[in-house]
Design a protein around this motif. Structure first.
Motif, mmCIF file in Angstrom:
data_model
loop_
_atom_site.group_PDB
_atom_site.id
_atom_site.type_symbol
_atom_site.label_atom_id
_atom_site.label_comp_id
_atom_site.label_asym_id
_atom_site.label_seq_id
_atom_site.Cartn_x
_atom_site.Cartn_y
_atom_site.Cartn_z
ATOM 1 N N UNK A 298 0.782 -0.933 -0.108
ATOM 2 C CA UNK A 298 0.086 -0.106 0.062
ATOM 3 C C UNK A 298 0.853 1.289 0.118
ATOM 4 N N UNK A 299 1.972 1.289 0.767
ATOM 5 C CA UNK A 299 2.927 2.321 0.624
ATOM 6 C C UNK A 299 3.422 2.869 -0.739
ATOM 7 N N UNK A 300 3.838 1.547 -1.423
ATOM 8 C CA UNK A 300 4.230 1.822 -3.017
ATOM 9 C C UNK A 300 3.151 2.207 -3.518
ATOM 10 N N UNK A 301 1.746 1.637 -3.609
ATOM 11 C CA UNK A 301 0.841 2.262 -4.268
ATOM 12 C C UNK A 301 0.452 3.885 -4.154
ATOM 13 N N UNK A 302 0.658 4.179 -2.793
ATOM 14 C CA UNK A 302 0.604 5.498 -2.317
ATOM 15 C C UNK A 302 1.423 6.345 -3.035
ATOM 16 N N UNK A 303 2.745 5.794 -2.842
ATOM 17 C CA UNK A 303 3.973 6.532 -3.625
ATOM 18 C C UNK A 303 3.927 6.736 -5.135
ATOM 19 N N UNK A 305 0.853 6.767 -6.518
ATOM 20 C CA UNK A 305 0.217 7.837 -6.887
ATOM 21 C C UNK A 305 0.202 9.301 -6.618
ATOM 22 N N UNK A 306 1.069 9.468 -5.523
ATOM 23 C CA UNK A 306 1.697 11.091 -5.087
ATOM 24 C C UNK A 306 2.399 11.334 -6.300
ATOM 25 N N UNK A 307 3.243 10.463 -6.737
ATOM 26 C CA UNK A 307 4.245 10.740 -7.761
ATOM 27 C C UNK A 307 3.554 11.240 -9.042
ATOM 28 N N UNK A 308 2.361 10.579 -9.241
ATOM 29 C CA UNK A 308 1.706 11.120 -10.372
ATOM 30 C C UNK A 308 0.865 12.470 -10.096
ATOM 31 N N UNK A 309 0.368 12.514 -8.833
ATOM 32 C CA UNK A 309 -0.097 13.884 -8.548
ATOM 33 C C UNK A 309 0.995 14.789 -8.660
ATOM 34 N N UNK A 310 2.264 14.693 -8.301
ATOM 35 C CA UNK A 310 3.311 15.616 -8.296
ATOM 36 C C UNK A 310 3.410 15.735 -9.674
ATOM 37 N N UNK A 344 -6.478 16.121 -13.997
ATOM 38 C CA UNK A 344 -7.086 15.224 -13.169
ATOM 39 C C UNK A 344 -6.255 14.157 -12.637
ATOM 40 N N UNK A 345 -6.198 13.916 -11.327
ATOM 41 C CA UNK A 345 -5.303 13.076 -10.650
ATOM 42 C C UNK A 345 -6.031 11.768 -10.777
ATOM 43 N N UNK A 346 -5.616 10.746 -11.298
ATOM 44 C CA UNK A 346 -6.272 9.187 -11.495
ATOM 45 C C UNK A 346 -6.497 8.732 -10.234
#
Ligand SMILES: Nc1ncnc2c1ncn2[C@@H]1O[C@H](COP(=O)(O)OP(=O)(O)OP(=O)(O)O)[C@@H](O)[C@H]1O
Ligand SMILES: [Mg+2]
Lengths: 346, 252
Positions: A298-303, A305-310, A344-346
């Protein structure tokens, strides 16, 4: 729909990457990869109890070890073929988890942990004391592999297929109606009887299924290591299995593989460079728990996701800057300054 | 009570329960007929919830016997009583917080079905369990929240879900422990309209603090005080009963 396909693509990629390992890694690491898969399977079997049912088993290495010992004894001592020894090993694990389960599943929480711990100790004690069968600390060596599984890459591919099939089965079970009842027990055990559930029975079945998969991992381990000793069933191994689940992310199944990879890689790789590898490993675990409290997966998934947002924020900033810098060189008419659009962030 | 055990859905015969030195339920005898709406009233600590726990088997009786649908269930575990057609809600919401609303009801709807042991396939979204779930969600008005995690619901919605979970197994006898607890007056009115609309084939026993609500819904009312039944009568007579008036005026 797109999420489902993304998942499928992820699985296909992971399998491809797994299949590529023997082409890119030296045999030592191919063997290590086999070991990671085997202990990943053990950890997944633990996750069925820990992540889905809310029970923390502290003796699963013993169930794993019983299968390994049975395979070792039948194969190395009695010279029986693998077609007999391996099913017998898995059956042995099922019987032991049946007995252990009967004793353990009436309890919950700390008591469940203590009982499974004691059961694990019992097997460990037997492995030490029942010398005529187990060879005590000398263990049982000389386990053979089938002819077509002798080379590291051959064995690795067999384990990869075994792991994939077991992971798929465990995934199916976790998402079956029965799996839902296990999650129900984890979420609110007290509400279950009034809905018609015999909680003890469901916990017992979960224990049995989990023990069966631990047994499959144990049988594979016997062939992998070709040597079984009390160290195979000791408490540290059981605790490590639980740690793998927690590090990887409980209740995700596949996170267990990440946990197994992290632990075995750090142990095997870092110990090449320093005697203090335990300190490094401990630090690493603390960091993971601190920064990814719900596990690597989940941590990597979040990572990601954050990267995408960034990235999309950067793009947005870029689109803001462009009209300020460019008017002098651009030939666009003044009225057509591009309006920044929020990605838009996925 | 032996004579009427066959018509009564629930019979309690001199049921008591002690907690250490405290007698929380004291020789309660009770009969509830099929299709009846029974209210149980009484001040805080009167033993109402404990009485429910004795009926469901979540607590063991100290003495006395419990009959459900004509069968002595005193020694039966809770899940076996549920299998006979008993359902209940709790005073303090007991939902499955990490489940979606739909999963909550699915889990409840399959509790008495053999499919709960199925290992290999997911629940079919056109199967009977799923259909039952849709039906129940519709009835309690949570259809639009079906995919929401239960812990994200408002308190009022959680109380609706609590009821949905109890209804999902299609019980014949439903025990409701202060279903309106913590609701605003408006929410409570809606919930009571919902309870009122339940089919008459379903027998309902309802614990309710609010006299007006209890009397509005019930065919008969039982008043509990210090674990004892001090009055049992029709709503009209209960509201005129002197002892009941004393307890309610005296305690609050
Ligand atoms: N598990 C328990 N252990 C000890 N005492 C208990 C237990 N459950 C209830 N009691 C006591 O039994 C008495 C009856 O409690 P009960 O919860 O049945 O009351 P109630 O009528 O439901 O009250 P309320 O209206 O506040 O819900 C109280 O004095 C309570 O403290
Ligand atoms: Mg109460």
């Amino acid at each position: 729909m797109s999420i489902r396909w993304r998942k499928r693509a992820g699985i296909a990629l992971a399998l491809l990457a797994g299949a590529a390992i023997p082409y890119v890694a030296p045999p030592v690491y191919v063997n290590l990869a086999s070991e990671i898969l085997i202990f990943g399977l053990l950890a997944m079997s633990i996750d069925l109890l820990l992540g889905y049912t809310g029970l923390v088993p502290l003796g699963h290495a013993a169930i794993f070890g019983v299968a390994a010992y049975v395979v070792a004894y039948l194969n190395a001592r009695m010279g029986l073929s693998h077609t007999v020894a391996i099913p017998a090993g898995i059956l042995g694990a099922l019987i032991v988890s049946g007995v252990f389960g009967l004793l353990a599943v009436r309890t919950a929480g700390l008591y469940f942990m203590l009982i499974t711990l004691a059961e694990g100790m019992l097997v460990w004690g037997l492995a030490y004391r029942w010398t005529s069968v187990t060879g005590s600390e000398n263990g049982i060596g000389g386990i053979t592999r089938p002819e077509f599984l002798i080379l590291p890459w051959q064995f690795y591919y067999a384990v990869l297929v075994l792991f994939a099939v077991c992971a798929w089965m465990l995934h199916r079970i976790a998402h079956s109606p029965f799996g839902l009842t296990l999650r129900g027990i984890r979420d609110n055990e007290a509400r279950m009887p009034m809905l018609g559930y015999n909680v003890t029975l469901h916990k017992f079945l979960a224990f049995l299924i989990s023990g069966g998969f631990a047994g499959i991992a144990g049988a594979a381990y016997a062939l992998y290591n070709r040597f079984v000793s009390p160290a195979t069933v000791e408490f540290a191994r059981s605790a490590e299995g639980v740690l793998m689940v927690i590090l990887g992310g409980s209740g995700t199944l596949i996170g267990a593989l990440l946990g197994s990879g992290l632990i075995l890689l750090t142990r095997n790789v870092i110990s090449l460079y320093t005697d203090r590898w335990l300190i490094v490993m401990g630090t690493l675990f603390v960091l993971v728990i601190l920064f990814m409290p719900d596990g690597l997966l989940r941590g990597l998934e979040r990572g990601v996701h954050r990267l995408r947002v960034a990235v999309s924020h950067l793009r947005f900033l870029g689109s803001l800057l462009r009209p300020i810098r460019s008017p002098t060189t651009a030939k666009e008419p003044a009225g057509e300054v591009p309006v920044p659009t929020r990605h838009e962030t996925p | 009570m032996q004579g009427r055990a066959d018509v009564a859905v629930l019979v309690l015969d001199q049921v008591s329960r002690d907690f250490g030195g405290l007698r929380a339920v004291d020789r309660v005898s009770l009969q509830v007929a099929r299709g009846e709406r029974r209210a149980i009233i009484g001040p805080n600590g009167a033993g109402k919830t404990t009485l429910f726990n004795l009926i469901t088997g979540e607590l063991a009786v100290t003495s006395g016997r419990v009959f459900l649908f004509g069968q002595d269930v005193t020694a039966l575990p809770t899940q076996r009583r549920a299998a006979l057609g008993l359902g209940r809600t709790y005073q303090i919401t007991r939902i499955f917080p990490t489940f979606t609303v739909r999963e909550n009801v699915l889990l409840a709807a399959m509790g008495l079905q053999p499919i709960k042991f199925a290992l290999h396939r997911p629940l079919l979204s056109n199967g009977p369990i799923w259909r039952r779930t849709d039906e129940v969600l519709e009835r309690v008005g949570l259809t639009h929240r079906a995919e929401t995690p239960a812990r994200a619901l408002s308190h009022g919605e959680q109380r609706q879900l609590e009821l949905a979970i109890a209804l999902a197994g299609d019980p014949r006898l439903l025990l409701l422990d202060e279903p309106g607890a913590g609701l605003s007056p408006v929410e409570r009115q809606l919930l009571y309209a919902l309870i009122q609309s339940l089919p008459r084939t379903l027998t309902v026993i309802l614990i309710e603090h609010d006299m007006d609500l209890a009397l509005g819904l019930a065919d008969r009312v039982t008043c509990l005080h210090y674990g004892r039944v001090i009055a049992e009568d029709t709503p009209d007579c209960i509201s005129k009963n002197e002892m009941v008036q004393q307890i309610y005026l005296g305690s609050g």
